[in-house]
Design a protein around this motif. Sequence first.
Motif, short mmCIF file in Angstrom:
data_model
loop_
_atom_site.label_atom_id
_atom_site.label_comp_id
_atom_site.label_asym_id
_atom_site.label_seq_id
_atom_site.Cartn_x
_atom_site.Cartn_y
_atom_site.Cartn_z
N LEU A 260 0.77 -1.13 0.30
CA LEU A 260 -0.26 -0.15 -0.04
C LEU A 260 0.94 1.72 0.62
O LEU A 260 0.07 2.58 0.47
N SER A 261 2.65 0.95 0.05
CA SER A 261 3.09 1.84 -0.32
C SER A 261 3.06 3.47 1.40
O SER A 261 2.87 4.75 0.90
N ILE A 262 2.39 3.54 2.29
CA ILE A 262 1.94 3.38 3.56
C ILE A 262 3.77 3.67 4.19
O ILE A 262 4.49 2.41 3.78
N SER A 263 3.66 5.18 4.94
CA SER A 263 4.53 5.05 5.65
C SER A 263 5.08 4.29 7.01
O SER A 263 3.59 3.98 7.49
N ALA A 264 6.07 3.39 7.35
CA ALA A 264 6.39 2.43 8.91
C ALA A 264 5.20 3.54 9.64
O ALA A 264 4.55 2.53 11.18
N ASP A 265 5.70 4.54 9.58
CA ASP A 265 5.22 5.15 11.28
C ASP A 265 3.75 6.07 10.87
O ASP A 265 3.41 6.36 11.89
N GLU A 266 2.90 5.48 9.22
CA GLU A 266 2.19 6.03 9.84
C GLU A 266 0.70 4.71 9.28
O GLU A 266 -0.51 5.68 9.10
N VAL A 267 1.73 3.79 9.47
CA VAL A 267 0.95 2.44 9.43
C VAL A 267 -0.83 2.40 10.56
O VAL A 267 -0.71 2.74 11.52
N PRO A 268 -1.82 2.20 9.79
CA PRO A 268 -3.23 2.45 11.12
C PRO A 268 -3.04 1.03 11.05
O PRO A 268 -3.50 -0.18 10.15
N TYR A 269 -3.39 0.35 12.56
CA TYR A 269 -3.22 -1.12 13.08
C TYR A 269 -4.84 -1.28 13.56
O TYR A 269 -5.61 -0.88 13.52
N PRO A 270 -4.85 -2.35 12.46
CA PRO A 270 -6.45 -2.61 12.86
C PRO A 270 -6.12 -3.08 14.71
O PRO A 270 -5.38 -3.65 15.34
N THR A 271 -7.72 -2.98 14.81
CA THR A 271 -7.74 -3.45 16.57
C THR A 271 -8.54 -4.96 16.59
O THR A 271 -9.66 -5.63 15.73
N LEU A 272 -7.42 -6.02 17.00
CA LEU A 272 -7.62 -7.47 17.21
C LEU A 272 -8.66 -7.89 18.76
O LEU A 272 -8.69 -7.27 19.11
N TYR A 273 -9.79 -8.31 17.78
CA TYR A 273 -10.70 -8.58 18.79
C TYR A 273 -10.64 -10.44 18.97
O TYR A 273 -10.38 -11.19 17.93
N LEU A 274 -11.05 -10.82 19.59
CA LEU A 274 -11.21 -12.73 20.42
C LEU A 274 -12.10 -12.94 20.45
O LEU A 274 -12.93 -11.95 20.99
N SER A 275 -12.68 -13.86 19.95
CA SER A 275 -13.88 -14.64 20.08
C SER A 275 -14.77 -14.96 21.33
O SER A 275 -15.42 -14.89 21.70
N GLN A 276 -13.24 -15.55 22.42
CA GLN A 276 -13.26 -15.75 23.06
C GLN A 276 -14.51 -14.33 24.26
O GLN A 276 -15.00 -14.94 25.25
N ASP A 277 -13.85 -13.73 23.37
CA ASP A 277 -14.58 -11.87 24.28
C ASP A 277 -15.26 -12.26 23.90
O ASP A 277 -16.23 -11.34 25.09
N TRP A 278 -15.74 -12.01 23.03
CA TRP A 278 -17.37 -11.20 22.41
C TRP A 278 -18.08 -11.95 23.30
O TRP A 278 -19.12 -11.67 23.86
#
Length: 435
Positions: A260-278
């Motif tokens: 995606l040619s995004i700078s390493a400092d500007e990468v938007p990280y996903p929010t990870l969810y555990l199904s066991q938490d859901w």
Amino acid sequence: MLKIFLWLRYLRKKKIVLLSIAAVAVSVALMVVVDGLFTGYIDAIRQMTTADTGDISFWMPGGEDKINIFLNSLEQDPNITAVAPFMLATGLLHMNGGIVREVGIYGIDPVREQGFADWHERLLRQKSPAQQPDFSVPDSNDTGVWLGINVIAEPNEQTDEYDFSAALDYIGERVILTTIGKDSKRRVEPYTVSDIAFTQTFFGDKTLYMSLEQFRLLRFGELAAGQPPIIKLKIKKGVEPRDVFPAVERIWRDFAVEQLSISADEVPYPTLYLSQDWYANIFEDLQNQKAIVLLIFGVICSVGVLLIFCIFYMIVTTRLKDIAIIKSCGASGSTAAVIFGGFGIIVGIIGSALGVLFGYIIIKNINTLEEWVRIIFGMKLWRTSSYGLAEIPHNVHWPWVPWFVLIALAGCLLGVLIPSLIAAMRSPVKILRYE
């Protein structure tokens, strides 16, 4: 050798000992069955949720046009066994005869879904493992949908089974789906049924399955191309899902920088969810119910300790002559106590072994037993609509079996404790004087 001789003699001569063995066997079998059924049910629910939402799930924060590259990168991780995109919604399905049903809508990639559930086993038409399941309509170039069998049919009231032949006749029928789009406007689309899904779960059998492309068009219309799916991951057995978070974030960062040619400092990280938490509240409630049921049955089984005490007290009082002879030959009081204590352990070992065997047989044949109850008494004890699963889980929870055996042995020792002390304290002279 004397101890062994007396143990065998009492086992052979004292038929009432069989009652104490039976008490231990029934108690252990009961605990094994209750624990196995509850644990099996909880594990089955966990597997069902894993098939639907994975062990880990997250929204992909960009790069939808290169999603397959990202998914392939995730599959390279040794701790990730399967990866698939999906989308969820609900809607109303209008069918022939004016029937309207509420359904879940599940947008999936059928090929990648194979890593989470064997759809060859779940689909009524596409059974052949030689061909990947798809949404193609037989004898047509159209792309259709899969319908959960409970959307179009009801199980038999007595057997809780479906008429699969009648369900297959529904393939090729037209249905109309109504849902709410992302813009809060009503969307109505006609579809052709290409297959019937029998997932053997209550919610899965009330769901309409379609391809991700169809789902995006249904929900987002012209904006479909820019809508990211949810990514679900299945984690290798024995690996804690939360420990895989850093690897997922690293793979996403590398993908964002390289593709995606995004700078390493500007990468938007996903929010990870555990199904066991859901589903944490559901599993917590199930575990609490399991603990309460085991406690109740444990109290009931503790009556066996009282029974063993009565039986061994009677044995000690009727075998005082044996105790006197042993002690008059120089044996100590502790030796006499060990004889009866050891005899109690023998009873516990035999009863526990029989209990584990009976428990194993009952659990492995629990669905057959349930069917016999239905045939003989006309009662259906297990229904998919009540428990969410088509059949009763039938696996023994082996990690807890040794604990039940140890508790049974401890109960036997407790039951023979007072009789053993009586045997140790009795004077041989006073006993033989009246013999």
